[in-house]
Design a protein around this motif. Structure first.
Motif, PDB file in Angstrom:
ATOM      1  N   ILE A   9      10.718  22.085  53.185  1.00  0.00           N
ATOM      2  CA  ILE A   9      10.550  23.250  54.041  1.00  0.00           C
ATOM      3  C   ILE A   9       9.061  23.407  54.324  1.00  0.00           C
ATOM      4  O   ILE A   9       8.229  23.252  53.429  1.00  0.00           O
ATOM      5  CB  ILE A   9      11.143  24.530  53.399  1.00  0.00           C
ATOM      6  CG1 ILE A   9      11.043  25.717  54.368  1.00  0.00           C
ATOM      7  CG2 ILE A   9      10.519  24.841  52.059  1.00  0.00           C
ATOM      8  CD1 ILE A   9      11.812  26.943  53.914  1.00  0.00           C
ATOM      9  N   GLU A  10       8.722  23.659  55.583  1.00  0.00           N
ATOM     10  CA  GLU A  10       7.324  23.818  55.971  1.00  0.00           C
ATOM     11  C   GLU A  10       6.846  25.231  55.637  1.00  0.00           C
ATOM     12  O   GLU A  10       7.635  26.181  55.598  1.00  0.00           O
ATOM     13  CB  GLU A  10       7.162  23.541  57.469  1.00  0.00           C
ATOM     14  CG  GLU A  10       7.489  22.115  57.872  1.00  0.00           C
ATOM     15  CD  GLU A  10       6.579  21.081  57.218  1.00  0.00           C
ATOM     16  OE1 GLU A  10       5.376  21.401  56.984  1.00  0.00           O
ATOM     17  OE2 GLU A  10       7.064  19.970  56.915  1.00  0.00           O
ATOM     18  N   PRO A  11       5.530  25.394  55.405  1.00  0.00           N
ATOM     19  CA  PRO A  11       5.014  26.716  55.015  1.00  0.00           C
ATOM     20  C   PRO A  11       5.379  27.831  55.990  1.00  0.00           C
ATOM     21  O   PRO A  11       5.772  28.930  55.567  1.00  0.00           O
ATOM     22  CB  PRO A  11       3.499  26.491  54.949  1.00  0.00           C
ATOM     23  CG  PRO A  11       3.356  25.037  54.616  1.00  0.00           C
ATOM     24  CD  PRO A  11       4.474  24.361  55.346  1.00  0.00           C
ATOM     25  N   GLN A  86      19.328  29.972  46.892  1.00  0.00           N
ATOM     26  CA  GLN A  86      18.595  28.982  47.666  1.00  0.00           C
ATOM     27  C   GLN A  86      17.187  28.929  47.069  1.00  0.00           C
ATOM     28  O   GLN A  86      16.490  29.940  46.997  1.00  0.00           O
ATOM     29  CB  GLN A  86      18.578  29.291  49.160  1.00  0.00           C
ATOM     30  CG  GLN A  86      18.084  30.638  49.606  1.00  0.00           C
ATOM     31  CD  GLN A  86      17.986  30.724  51.116  1.00  0.00           C
ATOM     32  OE1 GLN A  86      17.615  29.752  51.798  1.00  0.00           O
ATOM     33  NE2 GLN A  86      18.313  31.871  51.669  1.00  0.00           N
ATOM     34  N   ILE A  87      16.841  27.753  46.599  1.00  0.00           N
ATOM     35  CA  ILE A  87      15.636  27.574  45.791  1.00  0.00           C
ATOM     36  C   ILE A  87      14.577  26.839  46.606  1.00  0.00           C
ATOM     37  O   ILE A  87      14.874  25.847  47.275  1.00  0.00           O
ATOM     38  CB  ILE A  87      15.964  26.774  44.516  1.00  0.00           C
ATOM     39  CG1 ILE A  87      17.044  27.496  43.699  1.00  0.00           C
ATOM     40  CG2 ILE A  87      14.717  26.552  43.676  1.00  0.00           C
ATOM     41  CD1 ILE A  87      17.640  26.625  42.598  1.00  0.00           C
ATOM     42  N   VAL A  88      13.348  27.327  46.531  1.00  0.00           N
ATOM     43  CA  VAL A  88      12.202  26.620  47.108  1.00  0.00           C
ATOM     44  C   VAL A  88      11.204  26.393  45.984  1.00  0.00           C
ATOM     45  O   VAL A  88      10.763  27.336  45.320  1.00  0.00           O
ATOM     46  CB  VAL A  88      11.551  27.404  48.257  1.00  0.00           C
ATOM     47  CG1 VAL A  88      10.299  26.664  48.755  1.00  0.00           C
ATOM     48  CG2 VAL A  88      12.535  27.610  49.412  1.00  0.00           C
ATOM     49  N   VAL A  89      10.870  25.123  45.767  1.00  0.00           N
ATOM     50  CA  VAL A  89       9.970  24.737  44.684  1.00  0.00           C
ATOM     51  C   VAL A  89       8.621  24.325  45.272  1.00  0.00           C
ATOM     52  O   VAL A  89       8.569  23.631  46.291  1.00  0.00           O
ATOM     53  CB  VAL A  89      10.548  23.553  43.878  1.00  0.00           C
ATOM     54  CG1 VAL A  89       9.737  23.330  42.609  1.00  0.00           C
ATOM     55  CG2 VAL A  89      12.015  23.759  43.548  1.00  0.00           C
ATOM     56  N   TYR A  90       7.549  24.746  44.637  1.00  0.00           N
ATOM     57  CA  TYR A  90       6.218  24.313  45.063  1.00  0.00           C
ATOM     58  C   TYR A  90       5.375  24.040  43.830  1.00  0.00           C
ATOM     59  O   TYR A  90       5.745  24.401  42.702  1.00  0.00           O
ATOM     60  CB  TYR A  90       5.554  25.366  45.966  1.00  0.00           C
ATOM     61  CG  TYR A  90       5.144  26.640  45.279  1.00  0.00           C
ATOM     62  CD1 TYR A  90       3.893  26.777  44.674  1.00  0.00           C
ATOM     63  CD2 TYR A  90       6.013  27.739  45.223  1.00  0.00           C
ATOM     64  CE1 TYR A  90       3.511  27.953  44.052  1.00  0.00           C
ATOM     65  CE2 TYR A  90       5.647  28.919  44.598  1.00  0.00           C
ATOM     66  CZ  TYR A  90       4.384  29.019  44.007  1.00  0.00           C
ATOM     67  OH  TYR A  90       4.013  30.183  43.382  1.00  0.00           O
ATOM     68  N   VAL A 116      11.700  21.546  48.652  1.00  0.00           N
ATOM     69  CA  VAL A 116      10.312  21.474  48.208  1.00  0.00           C
ATOM     70  C   VAL A 116       9.423  21.985  49.341  1.00  0.00           C
ATOM     71  O   VAL A 116       9.588  21.578  50.495  1.00  0.00           O
ATOM     72  CB  VAL A 116       9.928  20.026  47.841  1.00  0.00           C
ATOM     73  CG1 VAL A 116       8.430  19.910  47.544  1.00  0.00           C
ATOM     74  CG2 VAL A 116      10.755  19.542  46.647  1.00  0.00           C
ATOM     75  N   LEU A 117       8.492  22.862  49.008  1.00  0.00           N
ATOM     76  CA  LEU A 117       7.534  23.337  50.001  1.00  0.00           C
ATOM     77  C   LEU A 117       6.597  22.190  50.361  1.00  0.00           C
ATOM     78  O   LEU A 117       5.825  21.726  49.516  1.00  0.00           O
ATOM     79  CB  LEU A 117       6.739  24.523  49.456  1.00  0.00           C
ATOM     80  CG  LEU A 117       5.657  25.082  50.379  1.00  0.00           C
ATOM     81  CD1 LEU A 117       6.251  25.598  51.687  1.00  0.00           C
ATOM     82  CD2 LEU A 117       4.864  26.180  49.665  1.00  0.00           C
ATOM     83  N   ASN A 118       6.676  21.717  51.591  1.00  0.00           N
ATOM     84  CA  ASN A 118       5.880  20.571  52.022  1.00  0.00           C
ATOM     85  C   ASN A 118       4.405  20.966  52.074  1.00  0.00           C
ATOM     86  O   ASN A 118       4.028  21.887  52.786  1.00  0.00           O
ATOM     87  CB  ASN A 118       6.354  20.100  53.398  1.00  0.00           C
ATOM     88  CG  ASN A 118       6.086  18.628  53.623  1.00  0.00           C
ATOM     89  OD1 ASN A 118       5.665  17.917  52.717  1.00  0.00           O
ATOM     90  ND2 ASN A 118       6.355  18.158  54.828  1.00  0.00           N
ATOM     91  N   GLY A 119       3.589  20.262  51.304  1.00  0.00           N
ATOM     92  CA  GLY A 119       2.171  20.615  51.200  1.00  0.00           C
ATOM     93  C   GLY A 119       1.863  21.560  50.062  1.00  0.00           C
ATOM     94  O   GLY A 119       0.701  21.753  49.698  1.00  0.00           O
TER      95      GLY A 119
END
Length: 283
Positions: A9-11, A86-90, A116-119
């Protein structure tokens, strides 16, 4: 529950999602191996912290080996994570240390609604997106326990890899370590390990998959496209030093359509032990 087609996923997309504030969104800071973790002082939204050394098999002497299903379920339930989350990992480095590992762990235990948070945090901050600087929250456990469904095809142990490297027509083993470590031309950072690589494995350095300017995963990297071709009709196994950056390769391959890649959990920390007398190639 809709499963995202991309594991990234993009910021700007996460910022929009945070503004919508869905009640099942859980952000996870999976930072590992950095000198000054910032989670206690600043995080994205109300992120919880996932320590791969804590959510691990503590009966195994190897570092951060995956825990049993019940232990994983208990740990993520305590973080407030449910099966419908819904999980977003960074992470603080981008994606490698250790957002990709945590993404893989959730998939290993049956949860596909994880991205995964891209960047990672570096790009989020560079884009001027907001940080939460209030004191780190104490997680509230989920009222419904997380149910872990183990997917054994996504992980390999020493015995499986010992068999796989003798059958290169059926298996492709990818090593995410640096080229000099793969070649055995430098000593391993862990002094008790032999240098070299698993016979018939191929080297794809994980850092080559990451844009140095943005910390984003490079989409359809030529080296990974070559591995997709080489691995056609074969099972693909990724390895590294201790099972962390191997997950970057698994993530890159997932983005190119290979969602069946297995990670060698013990990786070189296990294979390179002199006492195991594993087959080792150099050069």
């Amino acid at each position: 529950m809709t499963t995202p087609s991309s594991a990234l996923i993009e910021p700007q997309d996460l910022a929009r999602l945070l503004a919508e504030a869905p009640d099942n969104l859980v952000l996870v800071d999976a930072t590992y191996g950095v000198m000054n973790p910032v989670y206690a002082q600043a995080r994205i939204g109300n992120a919880v912290f996932f320590d791969i050394d804590d959510v691990a098999d503590h009966d195994n002497p190897l570092p951060h080996m995956v825990p049993r299903a019940d232990a994983f379920a208990a740990a993520v339930t305590a973080m407030g994570i449910r099966n419908d989350s819904q999980i977003v990992v960074y992470d603080q480095s981008g994606i490698a240390m250790a957002a990709a590992r945590v993404w893989w762990m959730f998939r290993l235990y049956g949860h596909d609604n994880v991205r995964v948070l891209n960047g990672g945090l570096p790009l989020w901050v560079a884009m001027g997106l907001p940080m939460n600087v209030s004191p780190a929250p104490t997680p509230t456990a989920a009222t419904t326990p997380f149910r872990a469904t183990y997917r054994p095809h996504l992980v390999c142990d020493h015995a499986a890899v010992d068999d796989a490297h003798t059958r290169p027509d059926e298996y492709l083993i990818l090593d995410a370590r640096s080229p000099d470590r793969f070649a055995g031309s430098v000593a391993e950072p862990r002094p008790h390990l032999t240098s070299g690589h698993i016979p018939n494995s191929r080297n794809v350095f994980f850092m080559d998959m990451i844009d140095p300017g943005t910390a984003r995963l490079i989409p359809h990297h030529p080296a990974m496209a070559e591995m997709i071709r080489a691995g056609a009709g074969k099972r693909i196994i990724t390895s590294c030093g201790s099972g962390v950056t191997a997950c970057v390769l698994a993530l890159a391959l997932h983005e190119m359509g290979r969602d069946d890649v297995a990670v060698y959990d013990g990786s070189w920390c296990e294979w390179g032990q002199k006492s195991l007398n594993s087959a080792i190639s150099v050069g």
